[in-house]
Design a protein around this motif. Structure first.
Motif, PDB file in Angstrom:
ATOM      1  N   ASN A  78       0.610 -11.002   1.142  1.00 48.39           N
ATOM      2  CA  ASN A  78       1.737 -10.766   2.043  1.00 48.39           C
ATOM      3  C   ASN A  78       2.731  -9.739   1.495  1.00 48.39           C
ATOM      4  O   ASN A  78       3.083  -8.778   2.179  1.00 48.39           O
ATOM      5  N   SER A  79       3.192  -9.937   0.275  1.00 47.86           N
ATOM      6  CA  SER A  79       4.126  -8.978  -0.329  1.00 47.86           C
ATOM      7  C   SER A  79       3.452  -7.629  -0.540  1.00 47.86           C
ATOM      8  O   SER A  79       4.062  -6.584  -0.346  1.00 47.86           O
ATOM      9  N   ALA A  80       2.196  -7.662  -0.929  1.00 47.75           N
ATOM     10  CA  ALA A  80       1.456  -6.425  -1.163  1.00 47.75           C
ATOM     11  C   ALA A  80       1.345  -5.610   0.126  1.00 47.75           C
ATOM     12  O   ALA A  80       1.397  -4.383   0.091  1.00 47.75           O
ATOM     13  N   LYS A  81       1.210  -6.294   1.260  1.00 49.92           N
ATOM     14  CA  LYS A  81       1.108  -5.588   2.538  1.00 49.92           C
ATOM     15  C   LYS A  81       2.395  -4.821   2.823  1.00 49.92           C
ATOM     16  O   LYS A  81       2.358  -3.644   3.191  1.00 49.92           O
ATOM     17  N   LYS A  82       3.540  -5.475   2.618  1.00 49.06           N
ATOM     18  CA  LYS A  82       4.822  -4.801   2.832  1.00 49.06           C
ATOM     19  C   LYS A  82       5.001  -3.654   1.834  1.00 49.06           C
ATOM     20  O   LYS A  82       5.425  -2.555   2.203  1.00 49.06           O
ATOM     21  N   CYS A  83       4.658  -3.901   0.570  1.00 45.83           N
ATOM     22  CA  CYS A  83       4.773  -2.865  -0.460  1.00 45.83           C
ATOM     23  C   CYS A  83       3.862  -1.676  -0.142  1.00 45.83           C
ATOM     24  O   CYS A  83       4.252  -0.520  -0.324  1.00 45.83           O
ATOM     25  N   SER A  84       2.668  -1.960   0.342  1.00 45.94           N
ATOM     26  CA  SER A  84       1.730  -0.880   0.697  1.00 45.94           C
ATOM     27  C   SER A  84       2.310  -0.003   1.795  1.00 45.94           C
ATOM     28  O   SER A  84       2.207   1.226   1.734  1.00 45.94           O
ATOM     29  N   ALA A  85       2.922  -0.623   2.797  1.00 45.16           N
ATOM     30  CA  ALA A  85       3.513   0.144   3.899  1.00 45.16           C
ATOM     31  C   ALA A  85       4.634   1.038   3.379  1.00 45.16           C
ATOM     32  O   ALA A  85       4.722   2.220   3.750  1.00 45.16           O
ATOM     33  N   ILE A  86       5.481   0.504   2.519  1.00 46.59           N
ATOM     34  CA  ILE A  86       6.591   1.290   1.961  1.00 46.59           C
ATOM     35  C   ILE A  86       6.055   2.439   1.121  1.00 46.59           C
ATOM     36  O   ILE A  86       6.514   3.580   1.232  1.00 46.59           O
ATOM     37  N   LEU A  87       5.073   2.157   0.271  1.00 47.17           N
ATOM     38  CA  LEU A  87       4.507   3.201  -0.583  1.00 47.17           C
ATOM     39  C   LEU A  87       3.823   4.284   0.239  1.00 47.17           C
ATOM     40  O   LEU A  87       3.938   5.476  -0.066  1.00 47.17           O
ATOM     41  N   ALA A  88       3.122   3.879   1.288  1.00 43.91           N
ATOM     42  CA  ALA A  88       2.459   4.863   2.159  1.00 43.91           C
ATOM     43  C   ALA A  88       3.493   5.795   2.793  1.00 43.91           C
ATOM     44  O   ALA A  88       3.262   7.004   2.898  1.00 43.91           O
TER      45      ALA A  88
END
Length: 111
Positions: A78-88
């Motif tokens: 879950n946190s990784a999904k949000k972090c991935s979106a921000i990093l992208a």
């Protein structure tokens, strides 16, 4: 957003491809267990540092390569999904590990 299953990650590792894994869990959890294979560059940055990018703190994250695929993980994804979106959004080439460390452990324990 790109994603990768634990099985696909294991196959990538077997091919001796260089793999960057960003684990966004707390340092204590990371130190307790993280994905650690021979050709893996494992990076631990707590999710709060990634969330700061979304809040306008555009300081670069020097430990993350801009031009390489980074597989992002956390406990369950879950946190990784949000972090991935921000990093992208900040021009990083990210892939989400489906199910996070929990799914990785289950896969490894089953093989």
């Amino acid at each position: 957003m790109n994603s990768i299953t634990p099985k696909e990650l294991a196959e990538k590792i077997k091919k001796n491809e260089e793999v960057y894994i960003l684990d966004v869990r707390a340092e204590e959890k990371y130190n307790n267990y993280h994905i650690n294979e021979e050709n893996i560059n494992s990076i631990n940055l707590e999710k709060s540092l990634i969330f700061a990018l979304e809040e306008g703190n555009n300081q670069p994250l020097p430990s993350l390569p801009i031009n390489k695929e980074i597989i992002v993980t956390c406990t369950t994804g879950n946190s990784a999904k949000k972090c991935s979106a921000i990093l992208a959004e900040n021009n990083y080439h990210v892939t989400l590990l489906e199910g996070g460390i929990t799914a990785w452990k289950e896969f490894k324990d089953g093989n």
